[in-house]
Design an enzyme around this catalytic site. Sequence first.
Site, PDB file in Angstrom:
ATOM      1  N   ARG A  62       6.237  47.603 -26.190  1.00 43.51           N
ATOM      2  CA  ARG A  62       7.458  46.919 -25.759  1.00 43.51           C
ATOM      3  C   ARG A  62       8.598  47.476 -26.602  1.00 43.51           C
ATOM      4  O   ARG A  62       8.378  48.289 -27.500  1.00 43.51           O
ATOM      5  CB  ARG A  62       7.359  45.378 -25.844  1.00 43.51           C
ATOM      6  CG  ARG A  62       6.445  44.762 -26.836  1.00 43.51           C
ATOM      7  CD  ARG A  62       6.860  44.912 -28.268  1.00 43.51           C
ATOM      8  NE  ARG A  62       8.230  44.514 -28.486  1.00 43.51           N
ATOM      9  CZ  ARG A  62       8.965  44.922 -29.478  1.00 43.51           C
ATOM     10  NH1 ARG A  62       8.484  45.772 -30.389  1.00 43.51           N
ATOM     11  NH2 ARG A  62      10.223  44.541 -29.619  1.00 43.51           N
ATOM     12  N   GLY A  63       9.813  47.006 -26.330  1.00 43.13           N
ATOM     13  CA  GLY A  63      10.989  47.591 -26.968  1.00 43.13           C
ATOM     14  C   GLY A  63      11.523  48.678 -26.036  1.00 43.13           C
ATOM     15  O   GLY A  63      10.747  49.517 -25.548  1.00 43.13           O
ATOM     16  N   ALA A  64      12.845  48.661 -25.814  1.00 42.27           N
ATOM     17  CA  ALA A  64      13.424  49.510 -24.760  1.00 42.27           C
ATOM     18  C   ALA A  64      13.048  50.991 -24.892  1.00 42.27           C
ATOM     19  O   ALA A  64      12.537  51.588 -23.934  1.00 42.27           O
ATOM     20  CB  ALA A  64      14.934  49.308 -24.736  1.00 42.27           C
ATOM     21  N   GLN A 107       8.394  38.218 -31.679  1.00 44.04           N
ATOM     22  CA  GLN A 107       8.398  39.621 -32.116  1.00 44.04           C
ATOM     23  C   GLN A 107       8.979  39.769 -33.523  1.00 44.04           C
ATOM     24  O   GLN A 107       8.623  40.703 -34.242  1.00 44.04           O
ATOM     25  CB  GLN A 107       9.222  40.488 -31.145  1.00 44.04           C
ATOM     26  CG  GLN A 107       8.595  40.652 -29.766  1.00 44.04           C
ATOM     27  CD  GLN A 107       9.175  39.671 -28.771  1.00 44.04           C
ATOM     28  OE1 GLN A 107       9.479  38.522 -29.118  1.00 44.04           O
ATOM     29  NE2 GLN A 107       9.323  40.085 -27.533  1.00 44.04           N
ATOM     30  N   ASP A 155      18.540  46.248 -25.203  1.00 51.01           N
ATOM     31  CA  ASP A 155      17.771  46.749 -24.057  1.00 51.01           C
ATOM     32  C   ASP A 155      18.657  47.401 -23.010  1.00 51.01           C
ATOM     33  O   ASP A 155      18.188  48.182 -22.191  1.00 51.01           O
ATOM     34  CB  ASP A 155      16.982  45.609 -23.411  1.00 51.01           C
ATOM     35  CG  ASP A 155      15.885  45.166 -24.349  1.00 51.01           C
ATOM     36  OD1 ASP A 155      16.186  44.384 -25.274  1.00 51.01           O
ATOM     37  OD2 ASP A 155      14.749  45.625 -24.188  1.00 51.01           O
ATOM     38  N   ASN A 193      20.130  41.861 -24.855  1.00 48.35           N
ATOM     39  CA  ASN A 193      19.038  41.986 -25.845  1.00 48.35           C
ATOM     40  C   ASN A 193      18.172  40.737 -25.755  1.00 48.35           C
ATOM     41  O   ASN A 193      18.447  39.802 -24.990  1.00 48.35           O
ATOM     42  CB  ASN A 193      19.611  42.183 -27.255  1.00 48.35           C
ATOM     43  CG  ASN A 193      18.543  42.625 -28.251  1.00 48.35           C
ATOM     44  OD1 ASN A 193      17.743  43.508 -27.957  1.00 48.35           O
ATOM     45  ND2 ASN A 193      18.483  41.999 -29.407  1.00 48.35           N
ATOM     46  N   LYS A 194      17.141  40.707 -26.547  1.00 46.86           N
ATOM     47  CA  LYS A 194      16.162  39.614 -26.550  1.00 46.86           C
ATOM     48  C   LYS A 194      16.845  38.250 -26.585  1.00 46.86           C
ATOM     49  O   LYS A 194      17.842  38.065 -27.280  1.00 46.86           O
ATOM     50  CB  LYS A 194      15.246  39.801 -27.764  1.00 46.86           C
ATOM     51  CG  LYS A 194      14.162  38.791 -27.948  1.00 46.86           C
ATOM     52  CD  LYS A 194      13.285  38.590 -26.748  1.00 46.86           C
ATOM     53  CE  LYS A 194      12.691  39.858 -26.180  1.00 46.86           C
ATOM     54  NZ  LYS A 194      11.992  39.652 -24.880  1.00 46.86           N
TER      55      LYS A 194
HETATM   56  O1  MRU Z   1      10.698  41.989 -24.659  1.00 48.16           O
HETATM   57  P1  MRU Z   1      10.736  43.094 -25.677  1.00 48.16           P
HETATM   58  O2  MRU Z   1       9.920  42.819 -26.893  1.00 48.16           O
HETATM   59  O3  MRU Z   1      10.448  44.437 -25.055  1.00 48.16           O
HETATM   60  O4  MRU Z   1      12.255  43.116 -26.131  1.00 48.16           O
HETATM   61  C1  MRU Z   1      12.661  43.995 -27.146  1.00 48.16           C
HETATM   62  C2  MRU Z   1      14.044  43.769 -27.567  1.00 48.16           C
HETATM   63  O5  MRU Z   1      14.760  42.947 -27.045  1.00 48.16           O
HETATM   64  C3  MRU Z   1      14.561  44.678 -28.632  1.00 48.16           C
HETATM   65  O6  MRU Z   1      15.491  44.026 -29.439  1.00 48.16           O
HETATM   66  C4  MRU Z   1      15.246  45.857 -27.944  1.00 48.16           C
HETATM   67  O7  MRU Z   1      14.394  46.471 -27.019  1.00 48.16           O
HETATM   68  C5  MRU Z   1      15.687  46.866 -28.869  1.00 48.16           C
HETATM   69  S1  MRU Z   1      14.337  47.767 -29.465  1.00 48.16           S
HETATM   70  C6  MRU Z   1      14.769  49.156 -30.221  1.00 48.16           C
END
Ligand code: MRU
Length: 375
Positions: A55-57, A204, A245, A255-256
């Site tokens: 996960r993470g963009a 997370q 994201d 973002n999250k």
């Molecule tokens: O749902 P996730 O865990 O994929 O969400 C991740 C986030 O929101 C991060 O803050 C974002 O992707 C930046 S990661 C470099």
Amino acid sequence: MNAGNSSGIWRSIWHEPETGHVRIIDQTRLPHSLETRALKTLADACAAIRDMRVRGAPLIGVTAAFGVYLALRENPASLPSAIDQLRATRPTAVNLCWALARAQRALAGTQESGIAGRALRFAVELAAADAACCAAIGEHGGGVLRGIWQQKNRPDEPLRVLTHCNAGALATVEWGTALAVIHKAAASGIPLHVWVDETRPRNQGAALTCWELRRAGIDHSLIVDSAAGHAMASGLVDVCVTGSDRVSAAGDVCNKIGTYPVALAASDNALPFYVALPVSTIDFDWPSMATPIPIEERDAAEVSQATGIDVNKSETRIRQYPEQTPIRNFAFDITPARLVTGIITEHGVFEANQNSLVALAGDDHRGRVSRMVKP
Ligand code: MRU
């Protein structure tokens, strides 16, 4: 195992030449267990993204590129359907579509006999580029933290940085985005204390960011999400840094879930709120937050249930709330550009507005960095 490199920064995904498979750190097993998992097929790659084993963009984008390779290894004629299946895995992080569009371009006109090999080279190069990009984000952001540290002029106290979710090596290929900034600042000798938001419901921050910071030996404390405003109002925070994201052409930051209240509290307490991201996270087709984007809503069980270790050290899942409780599980929110102090990219630090970010539009944006924020 390749889940690390010489600098102690973890690599979250890699190709295994001996098997031809792709290997990931399975993030659903952290922090209690560090396990890797082989992705052997397109279906494995899609499930890993959908179930958030990765996960993470930025990492979602790189995994999708490896997914294209796995698909073409199975069936060299399957590119269009592989792209469709990968695109449908998660809706919000724009890096997914960005990586798939680039893969499609890189593979255009390639003969079926060589297409899987070409797709693998593309994915490996994309992973290497992401790692280099994040290292550069860290250097630019480290400079921002140095400026704030010097301005603070309190050698008796660490620089106190608040972050939300996980924007670390686990969310990218190496280094991370917000955590790259923290790693590079720490490596340059700035004493740091990181406040880590828990980041309900998947935690997370608690599960992944704390795990990464502990391994890096960076001082940190975990707080519940609703404590962030209190920490800021109590004078315990100097700066907030998060990842993203998807950023609009006008500088709005998706973002999250829970990032927007952090930015509001930062603004109310006159604290800087920075967002660190690769340019691939800026969606120039998203003009501003006035235009809706897909905000992922996930399973209600993520809110009503919790997984942990019981007294016998066995993993246990419990239900915290009655099944009948109606739940909405929004995974992301949008922070308006007006609350963002600066956008830290691999090309420098930019103001969160269209005039500034337009310098990064298009593939060839190097050298067009005239509207940078003065750190
Ligand atoms: O749902 P996730 O865990 O994929 O969400 C991740 C986030 O929101 C991060 O803050 C974002 O992707 C930046 S990661 C470099």
